[in-house]
Design an enzyme around this catalytic site. Structure first.
Site, PDB file in Angstrom:
ATOM      1  CG  LEU A 107      30.496  13.218 -12.445  1.00 42.66           C
ATOM      2  CD1 LEU A 107      31.421  12.618 -11.404  1.00 42.66           C
ATOM      3  CD2 LEU A 107      30.403  14.731 -12.290  1.00 42.66           C
ATOM      4  CG  ASN A 121      30.714   6.708  -6.605  1.00 45.40           C
ATOM      5  OD1 ASN A 121      30.077   7.545  -5.962  1.00 45.40           O
ATOM      6  ND2 ASN A 121      30.104   5.730  -7.262  1.00 45.40           N
ATOM      7  CG  HIS A 123      27.276   1.545  -6.599  1.00 38.10           C
ATOM      8  ND1 HIS A 123      26.381   2.418  -7.191  1.00 38.10           N
ATOM      9  CD2 HIS A 123      26.800   0.294  -6.825  1.00 38.10           C
ATOM     10  CE1 HIS A 123      25.410   1.720  -7.762  1.00 38.10           C
ATOM     11  NE2 HIS A 123      25.634   0.428  -7.557  1.00 38.10           N
ATOM     12  CD  GLU A 188      26.621   3.121   1.462  1.00 37.99           C
ATOM     13  OE1 GLU A 188      26.804   4.321   1.220  1.00 37.99           O
ATOM     14  OE2 GLU A 188      25.608   2.507   1.055  1.00 37.99           O
TER      15      GLU A 188
HETATM   16  C1  GRF Z   1      24.654   5.939  -0.362  1.00 37.23           C
HETATM   17  O1  GRF Z   1      23.907   4.768  -0.287  1.00 37.23           O
HETATM   18  C2  GRF Z   1      25.753   5.797  -1.365  1.00 37.23           C
HETATM   19  O2  GRF Z   1      26.239   4.492  -1.461  1.00 37.23           O
HETATM   20  C3  GRF Z   1      25.075   6.178  -2.651  1.00 37.23           C
HETATM   21  O3  GRF Z   1      24.192   7.216  -2.304  1.00 37.23           O
HETATM   22  C4  GRF Z   1      23.845   7.106  -0.925  1.00 37.23           C
HETATM   23  C5  GRF Z   1      24.186   8.407  -0.288  1.00 37.23           C
HETATM   24  O4  GRF Z   1      23.742   8.466   1.037  1.00 37.23           O
HETATM   25  N1  GRF Z   1      26.022   6.526  -3.667  1.00 37.23           N
HETATM   26  P1  GRF Z   1      24.161   9.695   1.952  1.00 37.23           P
HETATM   27  O5  GRF Z   1      23.736  10.960   1.232  1.00 37.23           O
HETATM   28  O6  GRF Z   1      25.631   9.626   2.155  1.00 37.23           O
HETATM   29  O7  GRF Z   1      23.392   9.490   3.223  1.00 37.23           O
END
Ligand code: GRF
Length: 228
Positions: A107, A121, A123, A188
Site C-alpha cells: 500500500l 494486518n 502476518h 491466526e
Molecule cells: C495468512 O497467512 C496471513 O497471515 C497472511 O496471508 C494469509 C492469508 O490467509 N497475511 P487467508 O486468506 O486468511 O486464508
C-alpha cells in the site's frame, strides 16, 4: 501514532463498522465473520474488498450476506490511482477499522496515512522476524524451534508497526512449510478476531510505538500453544 477506536464499545448491537481487504482463501475473514456473528459482538463487517477476482474469500463474504467487491490492480494505471480508488470505496462504508486479511498488495504511504491508527494486518511470522514472503520456509531453514503470527498496526514500512498480539507455535523437526503454515494459521484465526474485538472495545492504545491493552504494559499480549 494515535489509535482512533474512539471506544465505541459493545453497548449497542453491531455498532462497530469494519471493512476487510483480502486476496485469497479468506480463512481469516471467515474467522472474523464467525466471531462477528456472536450476538455479543459489536462488529459489523460492512464490506469485503478483494484485489483478486478469483479469491475464495469473496464466496465466503457472499455466503455471509456481506457485500463483496473486486479491485483488480490491472484496471488501474498505477499504484496511487489504485489506492485512491480503494480509499474512496472503503470510505463509502465509513469503517472505524480497516482490516488487512491476506491482502497481497503493498500500500502507498498515502493509503496508510489515511487510515493511520485504524489499519491492522496479520502476518505469518513473529515480527520483526521474517517480514515479506515465504515466512514458514525461512523459519524452517533457519532452524527455528518456534514460529507464529503477528497482528499489528500498519505503518508505511511493510510488515512493520506496533504489535497488538502474537501467537507462538512450536516448529517440529519433521515440519515442512505446509505443516507449519497450517499450525500457524489455526492460531491466526484465534488472535485476529481477538485483536479486532480489543480495538472495537477501545482497549488498545499506542504509547511510544508500543501497544497497551487496557493501558497495561505488563499484560502479556501473547498466546502460547503446543497444539500439533
Ligand atoms: C495468512 O497467512 C496471513 O497471515 C497472511 O496471508 C494469509 C492469508 O490467509 N497475511 P487467508 O486468506 O486468511 O486464508
Amino acid at each position: 501514532m494515535s489509535v482512533s477506536s474512539e471506544s465505541s464499545a459493545a453497548t449497542d448491537d453491531k455498532s462497530f463498522p469494519i471493512v476487510v481487504l483480502i486476496s485469497g482463501s479468506g480463512s481469516n475473514l471467515q474467522a472474523i465473520i464467525d466471531s462477528a456473528s456472536d450476538p455479543e459482538s459489536c462488529i459489523d463487517i460492512r464490506a469485503v474488498i478483494s484485489s483478486n477476482p478469483n479469491a475464495y474469500g469473496l464466496k465466503r463474504a457472499h455466503r455471509a450476506g456481506i457485500s463483496g467487491k473486486v479491485f483488480n490492480y490491472r484496471d488501474y494505471p498505477d499504484r496511487s490511482s489504485y489506492d485512491a480508488a480503494l480509499i474512496a470505496e472503503i470510505d463509502r462504508h465509513q469503517p472505524k477499522l480497516v482490516v488487512l486479511a491476506g491482502f497481497m498488495r503493498i500500500l502507498t504511504t498515502e493509503f496508510v496515512s489515511h487510515y493511520s491508527g485504524r489499519l491492522i494486518n496479520i502476518h505469518p511470522s513473529l515480527l520483526p522476524l521474517y517480514p515479506g514472503l515465504n515466512t514458514h520456509q525461512r523459519a524452517i531453514e533457519n532452524g527455528d524451534t518456534e514460529a507464529g503470527a503477528t497482528v499489528h498496526f500498519v505503518t508505511p514500512e511493510v510488515d512493520d508497526g506496533p504489535v497488538i498480539i502474537q501467537a507462538h507455535v512450536p516448529v517440529f523437526e519433521t515440519d515442512d512449510s505446509n505443516e507449519l503454515a497450517c499450525r500457524v494459521l489455526k492460531q491466526e484465526h484465534i488472535i485476529y478476531p481477538k485483536a479486532i474485538r480489543w480495538f472495537a472495545e477501545g482497549r488498545l492504545t499506542v504509547q511510544n510505538g508500543e501497544v497497551l491493552l487496557d493501558g497495561n504494559k505488563s499484560l502479556k499480549q501473547q498466546v502460547y500453544s503446543d497444539e500439533k
